[in-house]
Design a protein around this motif. Structure first.
Motif, short mmCIF file in Angstrom:
data_model
loop_
_atom_site.label_atom_id
_atom_site.label_comp_id
_atom_site.label_asym_id
_atom_site.label_seq_id
_atom_site.Cartn_x
_atom_site.Cartn_y
_atom_site.Cartn_z
N PRO A 21 0.84 -1.20 0.00
CA PRO A 21 0.00 0.00 0.00
C PRO A 21 0.88 1.25 0.00
CG PRO A 21 -0.76 -1.57 1.64
CD PRO A 21 0.58 -2.07 1.16
N GLY A 22 0.35 2.30 -0.58
CA GLY A 22 1.07 3.57 -0.62
C GLY A 22 1.14 4.13 -2.02
N ALA A 23 1.10 5.46 -2.10
CA ALA A 23 1.10 6.12 -3.40
C ALA A 23 2.40 5.88 -4.15
CB ALA A 23 0.86 7.62 -3.22
N ALA A 24 3.52 5.85 -3.43
CA ALA A 24 4.81 5.67 -4.10
C ALA A 24 4.90 4.32 -4.80
CB ALA A 24 5.95 5.82 -3.09
N ALA A 25 4.44 3.27 -4.11
CA ALA A 25 4.46 1.94 -4.71
C ALA A 25 3.52 1.86 -5.90
CB ALA A 25 4.08 0.90 -3.66
N LEU A 26 2.36 2.50 -5.78
CA LEU A 26 1.41 2.50 -6.90
C LEU A 26 2.00 3.24 -8.09
CD1 LEU A 26 -1.32 1.97 -8.20
CD2 LEU A 26 -2.20 4.01 -7.02
N ALA A 27 2.59 4.40 -7.85
CA ALA A 27 3.17 5.18 -8.95
C ALA A 27 4.30 4.40 -9.63
CB ALA A 27 3.69 6.51 -8.43
N GLN A 28 5.12 3.74 -8.85
CA GLN A 28 6.22 2.95 -9.43
C GLN A 28 5.67 1.82 -10.29
OE1 GLN A 28 8.92 1.31 -6.55
NE2 GLN A 28 10.34 0.55 -8.09
N HIS A 29 4.66 1.14 -9.81
CA HIS A 29 4.06 0.06 -10.59
C HIS A 29 3.45 0.58 -11.89
CE1 HIS A 29 1.94 -3.70 -11.46
NE2 HIS A 29 0.91 -2.93 -11.79
N LEU A 30 2.73 1.68 -11.79
CA LEU A 30 2.09 2.24 -12.98
C LEU A 30 3.12 2.66 -14.02
CD1 LEU A 30 -0.68 4.40 -11.27
CD2 LEU A 30 -1.01 2.24 -12.48
N GLY A 31 4.27 3.14 -13.54
CA GLY A 31 5.31 3.56 -14.45
C GLY A 31 5.89 2.42 -15.26
N SER A 32 5.84 1.21 -14.71
CA SER A 32 6.39 0.05 -15.42
C SER A 32 5.32 -0.81 -16.07
CB SER A 32 7.20 -0.81 -14.44
OG SER A 32 6.36 -1.30 -13.39
N ALA A 33 4.06 -0.42 -15.92
CA ALA A 33 2.96 -1.23 -16.45
C ALA A 33 2.00 -0.39 -17.29
CB ALA A 33 2.20 -1.90 -15.30
N THR A 55 -3.08 10.23 -0.83
CA THR A 55 -3.58 11.46 -0.24
C THR A 55 -3.40 12.60 -1.25
OG1 THR A 55 -1.45 12.13 0.70
CG2 THR A 55 -2.85 10.67 2.03
N ALA A 56 -3.98 13.75 -0.93
CA ALA A 56 -3.83 14.90 -1.81
C ALA A 56 -2.36 15.27 -1.98
CB ALA A 56 -4.62 16.08 -1.27
N ASP A 57 -1.56 15.08 -0.93
CA ASP A 57 -0.14 15.43 -0.99
C ASP A 57 0.69 14.44 -1.80
OD1 ASP A 57 -0.59 17.68 0.55
OD2 ASP A 57 -0.15 16.67 2.43
N THR A 58 0.19 13.20 -1.93
CA THR A 58 0.95 12.17 -2.65
C THR A 58 0.33 11.81 -4.00
OG1 THR A 58 -0.25 10.37 -1.52
CG2 THR A 58 1.79 11.19 -0.49
N LEU A 59 -0.69 12.57 -4.40
CA LEU A 59 -1.44 12.26 -5.62
C LEU A 59 -0.64 12.50 -6.90
CD1 LEU A 59 -4.12 11.62 -7.11
CD2 LEU A 59 -4.76 14.02 -6.77
N GLU A 60 0.18 13.54 -6.91
CA GLU A 60 0.80 14.01 -8.15
C GLU A 60 1.55 12.92 -8.93
OE1 GLU A 60 1.30 17.37 -10.77
OE2 GLU A 60 0.16 17.16 -8.91
N PRO A 61 2.44 12.13 -8.30
CA PRO A 61 3.15 11.11 -9.07
C PRO A 61 2.23 10.06 -9.68
CG PRO A 61 4.23 11.51 -6.97
CD PRO A 61 2.92 12.20 -6.91
N VAL A 62 1.17 9.69 -8.96
CA VAL A 62 0.21 8.73 -9.49
C VAL A 62 -0.52 9.32 -10.69
CG1 VAL A 62 -1.86 7.39 -8.96
CG2 VAL A 62 -0.08 7.66 -7.23
N MET A 63 -0.93 10.57 -10.55
CA MET A 63 -1.63 11.24 -11.64
C MET A 63 -0.73 11.37 -12.87
SD MET A 63 -3.63 14.88 -11.37
CE MET A 63 -4.55 14.28 -9.97
N ASP A 64 0.54 11.64 -12.66
CA ASP A 64 1.46 11.77 -13.79
C ASP A 64 1.55 10.47 -14.59
OD1 ASP A 64 2.02 14.39 -13.20
OD2 ASP A 64 3.90 13.96 -12.14
#
Length: 314
Positions: A21-33, A55-64
């Motif tokens: 769980p966590g925005a950073a892990a999700l963003a990293q996965h999305l970047g490779s998938a 969260t609103a503070d960690t949303l940006e990398p996921v959105m990118d």
């Protein structure tokens, strides 16, 4: 092909993706998938990411990762607040009202292909975002209605210059330059007229259905019901009629040749879209990615301080 009668958005959790769980892990996965997510979105039409703790503070990398080319809400007709880099609040209508089904900017010459919703604050009750399969919405309409709309839709807007009902042209086009507005409208194939009070009248003819560029599915793709006074409810329509003549309404709609759309048609489109929709309830941190051609969306009434942000991309 997806069974439109049993269709549901695909729900993905950290367990489904094999990540923590966590925005950073999700963003990293999305970047490779990226290709995998693209294929899942076309196949499932909408994807809900739940349990990642964004969260609103960690949303940006996921959105990118999900929206690599975020678009401004130019020519948008619903009230919103811009809260970041092409990030907006969802439509700011009174919470006791239902927002009927629609595809974002389907009345425009160009529309976003993807929308991303993020729940920053979940409502106390209600407030689901209903989503509807555009193939099913089209099939739910009477043949008489589908045939009547075959020639397309004519949208009409009256945008004031700062004071009046609805949005100003400055808000709508995110500029106070007449030249920039005219260049945009010319490129969008619109007709326009500057009025004596510095307001702007705009007309454009658009199709009522389109086909998805990948699947080839034909979907209902217009906002005729939302632009039609009858779909606002008898009381609201009556109040508007007492204030303004039809040609001065902030927005209105007709068939492409200018023929009025019967009230019953607009109400049928509204009601059957809502009836065919699937509600997505919100928990804080949830995200929903939708294909804006294959899926329409709306909003159910709610209580409490609901805050859902939205961004879009081509």
């Amino acid at each position: 092909m997806t069974d439109t009668l049993t269709w549901q958005p695909l729900e993905l959790t950290p367990t489904d993706l094999g990540v923590a769980p966590g925005a950073a892990a999700l963003a990293q996965h999305l970047g490779s998938a990226t290709a995998e997510i693209d294929a899942l979105l076309v196949a499932n039409k909408a994807i809900v990411f739940r349990g990642f703790g964004v969260t609103a503070d960690t949303l940006e990398p996921v959105m990118d990762r999900l929206l690599p080319n975020r678009l401004a809400y130019v020519h948008g007709n619903s009230p919103r607040t811009k809260v970041g880099d092409n990030v907006y609040t969802s439509t700011e209508y009174p919470q006791e009202l239902t927002i009927s089904m629609h595809n974002e900017l389907s009345y425009a010459a160009q529309w976003p292909t993807r929308l991303l919703f993020f729940c920053a604050v979940a409502p106390a009750t209600g407030g689901a975002t209903p989503v509807v399969d555009g193939v099913r919405w089209l099939a739910a309409l009477d043949e008489e209605v589908r045939a009547a709309f075959a020639g397309g839709v004519r949208y009409r807007q009256n945008l004031h210059a700062g004071y009046g009902l609805g949005k100003s042209w400055q808000e709508t086009f995110e500029t106070d330059s007449r030249a920039e507005v005219e260049a945009f409208l010319a490129g969008a194939g619109c007709e326009w007229e500057w009025k004596d009070d510095d307001g702007l009248r705009v007309e454009a003819v658009r199709p009522s259905t389109i086909r998805h560029p990948v699947t080839g599915d034909e979907v209902w793709f217009n906002q005729s019901d939302q632009w039609h006074p009858a779909a606002l409810g008898d009381e609201t329509a009556r109040e508007l009629a007492e204030i303004l003549p039809p040609e001065e309404l902030p927005q209105s709609v007709a068939f492409a040749d200018g023929t009025p759309i019967p009230d019953a048609y607009a109400v049928q489109v509204r009601d059957r879209g809502l009836a065919a929709a699937v509600d997505v309830d919100w928990h804080e941190g949830d995200l929903m990615l939708i294909d804006n051609v294959l899926v329409g969306h709306g909003r159910r009434p709610f209580t409490g301080p609901r805050r859902v942000l939205v961004a879009m991309s081509d």
